[in-house]
Design a protein around this motif. Structure first.
Motif, PDB file in Angstrom:
ATOM      1  N   VAL A  30       0.819  -1.188   0.000  1.00  0.00           N
ATOM      2  CA  VAL A  30       0.000   0.000   0.000  1.00  0.00           C
ATOM      3  C   VAL A  30       0.856   1.242   0.000  1.00  0.00           C
ATOM      4  O   VAL A  30       0.747   2.091  -0.852  1.00  0.00           O
ATOM      5  CB  VAL A  30      -0.912   0.023   1.248  1.00  0.00           C
ATOM      6  N   THR A  31       1.700   1.355   1.009  1.00  0.00           N
ATOM      7  CA  THR A  31       2.549   2.537   1.099  1.00  0.00           C
ATOM      8  C   THR A  31       3.971   2.125   1.361  1.00  0.00           C
ATOM      9  O   THR A  31       4.821   2.390   0.556  1.00  0.00           O
ATOM     10  CB  THR A  31       2.108   3.464   2.241  1.00  0.00           C
ATOM     11  N   ALA A  32       4.180   1.509   2.526  1.00  0.00           N
ATOM     12  CA  ALA A  32       5.540   1.174   2.854  1.00  0.00           C
ATOM     13  C   ALA A  32       5.645   0.400   4.133  1.00  0.00           C
ATOM     14  O   ALA A  32       6.619   0.517   4.823  1.00  0.00           O
ATOM     15  CB  ALA A  32       6.352   2.446   2.978  1.00  0.00           C
TER      16      ALA A  32
ATOM     17  N   PRO B 223       5.477   2.447  -6.194  1.00  0.00           N
ATOM     18  CA  PRO B 223       5.330   3.901  -6.204  1.00  0.00           C
ATOM     19  C   PRO B 223       3.891   4.360  -6.440  1.00  0.00           C
ATOM     20  O   PRO B 223       3.498   5.419  -5.959  1.00  0.00           O
ATOM     21  CB  PRO B 223       6.238   4.350  -7.358  1.00  0.00           C
ATOM     22  N   ALA B 224       3.102   3.566  -7.132  1.00  0.00           N
ATOM     23  CA  ALA B 224       1.704   3.932  -7.390  1.00  0.00           C
ATOM     24  C   ALA B 224       0.874   3.959  -6.114  1.00  0.00           C
ATOM     25  O   ALA B 224      -0.216   4.533  -6.097  1.00  0.00           O
ATOM     26  CB  ALA B 224       1.088   2.962  -8.400  1.00  0.00           C
ATOM     27  N   ASP B 225       1.352   3.363  -5.062  1.00  0.00           N
ATOM     28  CA  ASP B 225       0.606   3.316  -3.806  1.00  0.00           C
ATOM     29  C   ASP B 225       0.913   4.483  -2.873  1.00  0.00           C
ATOM     30  O   ASP B 225       0.248   4.648  -1.851  1.00  0.00           O
ATOM     31  CB  ASP B 225       0.890   1.998  -3.083  1.00  0.00           C
ATOM     32  N   VAL B 226       1.891   5.287  -3.198  1.00  0.00           N
ATOM     33  CA  VAL B 226       2.311   6.362  -2.303  1.00  0.00           C
ATOM     34  C   VAL B 226       1.262   7.469  -2.224  1.00  0.00           C
ATOM     35  O   VAL B 226       0.872   7.887  -1.131  1.00  0.00           O
ATOM     36  CB  VAL B 226       3.686   6.906  -2.720  1.00  0.00           C
TER      37      VAL B 226
ATOM     38  N   ALA C  11      10.169   7.313  -9.108  1.00  0.00           N
ATOM     39  CA  ALA C  11       9.840   6.616  -7.864  1.00  0.00           C
ATOM     40  C   ALA C  11      10.292   7.461  -6.686  1.00  0.00           C
ATOM     41  O   ALA C  11      11.341   8.100  -6.738  1.00  0.00           O
ATOM     42  CB  ALA C  11      10.533   5.255  -7.832  1.00  0.00           C
ATOM     43  N   PRO C  12       9.485   7.474  -5.639  1.00  0.00           N
ATOM     44  CA  PRO C  12       9.920   8.226  -4.460  1.00  0.00           C
ATOM     45  C   PRO C  12      11.179   7.609  -3.867  1.00  0.00           C
ATOM     46  O   PRO C  12      11.397   6.403  -3.971  1.00  0.00           O
ATOM     47  CB  PRO C  12       8.750   8.099  -3.485  1.00  0.00           C
TER      48      PRO C  12
END
Length: 152
Positions: free
Chosen positions: A16-18, A120-123, A38-39
């Motif tokens: 999801v995020t990290a 990265p799409a989940d950030v 990408a973050p």
């Protein structure tokens, strides 16, 4: 037995995020001209810590939602039946485990594992959830993100 109840959803945050052990889905290709970079791993780690800390802040909303999500997918096996007969007991057990799983040290360790494998799409969806003003709205926003792990 249900130690994995709260920790596994925490781990699901990696998709999801990290928050943990990454997703099994391939990340979207970064070959398009409009793709965002990408973050940085440190940014994802910080986002993960923020999200898991928010889960801790919102424990009263988060744990029942987590238990219901786990029961929906019967993960771990047998939890759906337990929730049907003793939802309050399962939530109480999760609350006990959450006292250990939600410490600053546990959050940092989970996020360290998660950052490199975060999609990265989940950030941005995670950031949108964190922007929610109330715990109820935050949890309602974040549970579908967590569910990605259990739906696969």
């Amino acid at each position: 037995m249900y130690r994995s109840l709260s920790l596994a959803l925490t781990l699901a945050l990696g998709s999801v995020t990290a928050a943990a052990c990454g997703t099994t889905e391939a990340a979207p290709s970064q070959n398009t001209a409009s793709a965002k970079p990408a973050p940085a791993s440190s940014d994802v780690h910080a986002l993960c810590v923020e999200m898991l800390t928010r889960n801790r802040t919102c424990t009263d909303d988060y744990l029942p939602a987590l238990v219901d999500l786990r029961a929906k997918h019967d993960n771990p096996a047998g939890i759906a039946a337990r929730v049907t007969t003793d939802r309050a007991g399962v939530i109480a057990e999760a609350r006990t485990e959450w006292q250990t799983d939600s410490t600053d040290e546990a959050i940092a360790a989970v996020c360290t594992k998660a950052a490199p494998s975060t999609d990265p799409a989940d950030v941005e969806p995670a950031r949108a959830c964190l922007a929610e003003a109330t715990c109820g709205a935050y949890v309602a926003c974040s549970m579908p993100l967590f569910e990605k792990r259990f739906a696969n």
